[in-house]
Scaffold this active site. Structure first.
Site, PDB file in Angstrom:
ATOM      1  CG  ASP A 156      -2.058   0.994   1.125  1.00 27.82           C
ATOM      2  OD1 ASP A 156      -2.242   1.559   0.032  1.00 27.82           O
ATOM      3  OD2 ASP A 156      -2.736   1.221   2.133  1.00 27.82           O
ATOM      4  CB  VAL A 157       4.130   1.724  -1.555  1.00 30.36           C
ATOM      5  CG1 VAL A 157       5.146   2.819  -1.850  1.00 30.36           C
ATOM      6  CG2 VAL A 157       4.673   0.783  -0.492  1.00 30.36           C
TER       7      VAL A 157
END
Length: 284
Positions: A149-150
């Site tokens: 979840d970058v």
């Protein structure tokens, strides 16, 4: 941390290493906060109720967590991209004793979250560093779950979108382990199709959780990509996603094959970041 620059009407503002962060109080929850970085909503947390999940894609990731093992069984999880640690808090609350590592590039953002939204869980380790670089140092088969979840601003960086990156994630997963990613896209979903193709090049089983309006190109939004070398609980995941306040469907192995539309899995040399969201999406 660059220092908290303001606090008024439930808003905390601070310059952090890679942008300008805001913690905005939730008017409906006394200890609820939304984290925004450069105007993009990154996380929502409720310090009184870590099982409350405001963002639809996080709820879908939580369904994946819930289906990985019997209730309360601890998991070894690696979260690439920290934000305000919403999913790690959920895992800690629902599976006490889980060993979790959160990787976040922005050390000043970590300091802000630690000081303003503390998480009292001895099993939660926060590492400041680049997601791919830290993943490359992970012990083989050390994790049950790897979550990507970058975002750099509102875009997922190219170096965590390639086949080679997914091979690193696969190497870090134990037998039966699951890789899950938040993929943001819209329109013809060309970026998302490439991400599914990359996952299919590495993992034996791939599913996608997606709302119908995103799937059919009517709005920009989040797709949750789920992959494993073992079969996935697609039917139960579909039931849970369909029962959510914001309903979603699940594309199974056969449907993800069709979804790719012959998209080529991106390797490092041709990988690209996710598209820029339209103005007004994700709080921008």
């Amino acid at each position: 941390m660059g220092g908290v620059t303001g606090f008024a009407r439930g808003v905390i503002r601070a310059q952090v290493g890679h942008g300008f962060a805001e913690l905005v109080g939730d008017p409906d929850r006394p200890r609820g906060w939304t984290l925004l970085v450069d105007g993009t909503a990154q996380s929502h947390v409720d310090l009184d109720d870590p099982e409350h999940l405001e963002f639809e894609y996080v709820r879908r990731l939580a369904h994946v967590v819930d289906l990985m093992a019997p209730p309360l069984r601890p998991l070894r999880a690696m979260h690439l991209g920290g934000g305000a640690w919403t999913l790690p808090r959920y895992v800690a609350a629902t599976r006490p004793g889980s060993a979790q590592q959160v990787v976040e590039l922005d050390g000043e953002l970590v300091d802000l979250v630690r000081s303003r939204l503390p998480a009292d869980d001895p099993g939660l380790e926060v590492v400041v560093g680049d997601a791919r670089a830290v993943l490359a140092t992970a012990r083989p088969a050390a994790a049950d779950l790897v979550v990507l979840d970058v975002f750099a601003g509102a875009r997922t960086p190219a170096h965590v979108t390639s086949v080679e990156f997914l091979e690193l994630a696969d190497a870090a997963l134990a037998a039966g382990g699951v890789y899950a990613a938040n993929v943001a896209d819209g329109g013809a979903l060309e970026f998302a199709r490439g991400q599914v193709a990359a996952a299919r090049a590495v993992f034996a089983h791939v599913a996608v959780v997606v709302a119908a309006d995103v799937l059919h190109g009517r709005r920009f939004g989040n797709l949750v990509l789920v992959a494993s070398q073992d079969p996935l609980p697609e039917a139960e995941l579909a039931r849970r996603a369909a029962a959510d306040p914001f309903r979603a469907t699940v594309l199974d192995d056969a449907e993800t094959a069709r979804f790719t539309r012959r998209a080529k899995p991106p390797h490092d040399r041709e990988a690209r970041p996710s598209p820029v969201p339209p103005l007004g999406v994700f709080g921008r």
